[in-house]
Scaffold this motif. Structure first.
Motif, short mmCIF file in Angstrom:
data_model
loop_
_atom_site.label_atom_id
_atom_site.label_comp_id
_atom_site.label_asym_id
_atom_site.label_seq_id
_atom_site.Cartn_x
_atom_site.Cartn_y
_atom_site.Cartn_z
N GLU A 142 0.83 -1.21 0.00
CA GLU A 142 0.00 0.00 0.00
C GLU A 142 0.86 1.25 0.00
O GLU A 142 0.58 2.21 -0.74
N ARG A 195 0.41 -2.77 5.99
CA ARG A 195 -0.38 -1.74 5.30
C ARG A 195 -0.21 -0.41 6.05
O ARG A 195 0.24 -0.39 7.20
N CYS A 224 -6.13 -2.74 0.76
CA CYS A 224 -5.65 -1.36 0.89
C CYS A 224 -4.72 -1.01 -0.27
O CYS A 224 -4.80 0.10 -0.83
#
Length: 202
Positions: free
Chosen positions: A90, A121, A150
């Motif tokens: 992410e 993340r 994400c």
């Protein structure tokens, strides 16, 4: 160029070395004397914390270099990458989004190179593992798929056509909405993403 620099890229193999060679070959092809007046390349290297269940931030997950049209300079960025820590995909896509958002290029591209799925993340999501409450990924498995969701939200924003906006997303259990990942609506950048997986299907 969005390059995975997690520890597995050098654990018992030389994936990172192969990736650097491939990235540098690409740089040489797109930043020739005849093309460099219309092409620029930025580099994002992403990993994650070195300990499990750690809090993540952009500062402990990403190293980046802004756009440049000199091949030797960009290859210097690539060659300086070293591997450690987990995999915060992410963070890599978000940084690519932030960089490309400042670009006025008619066509934007992301070349994503990685050897595995995300283990961390940036987005805080409440999840239970045994007696622990986790927020940013465990550093290993992604049983709920939150890390990947994400990362894909930012990839979707990169790919969404210019003039369109992605929908805001809530990732995780809505009953814990105060703790769950809220990814805002984002303006599409119209980028094309090329994904290269080393030992995995990305």
């Amino acid at each position: 160029l969005v390059i995975d620099k997690s520890a597995s890229m050098t654990n018992g193999n030389n994936i990172l070395g192969d990736v650097k060679t491939a990235a540098n070959d690409l740089v040489d092809k797109v930043l020739t004397d005849s093309l460099k007046s219309s092409v620029r390349v930025a580099v994002v290297a992403f990993s994650g914390p070195t300990s499990n269940n750690a809090t993540t931030s952009e500062s402990n997950s990403v190293t980046s270099w802004t756009f440049n049209n000199t091949a030797s300079t960009v290859k210097g960025y690539v060659n300086s990458i070293s591997a450690s820590g987990g995999t915060n995909t992410e963070a890599g896509f978000k940084k690519a989004y932030d960089l490309l958002k400042t670009s006025t290029a008619e066509q934007k591209f992301v070349v994503f190179l990685s050897d595995g799925g995300p283990t961390f993340r940036l987005t805080k999501i409440k999840e239970k593992s045994g007696n622990s409450t986790l927020y940013y990924g465990t550093g290993s498995s992604d049983e709920n798929g939150y890390n990947a969701a994400c990362a894909l939200a930012w990839a979707d924003a990169l790919k969404t056509p210019v003039g369109q906006t992605t929908l805001a997303k809530t990732i995780g259990n809505n009953s814990n909405s105060n703790d769950n990942g809220k990814i805002p609506a984002m303006a599409g950048l119209g980028a094309k993403i090329f994904s290269v997986g080393y030992g995995v299907d990305t």
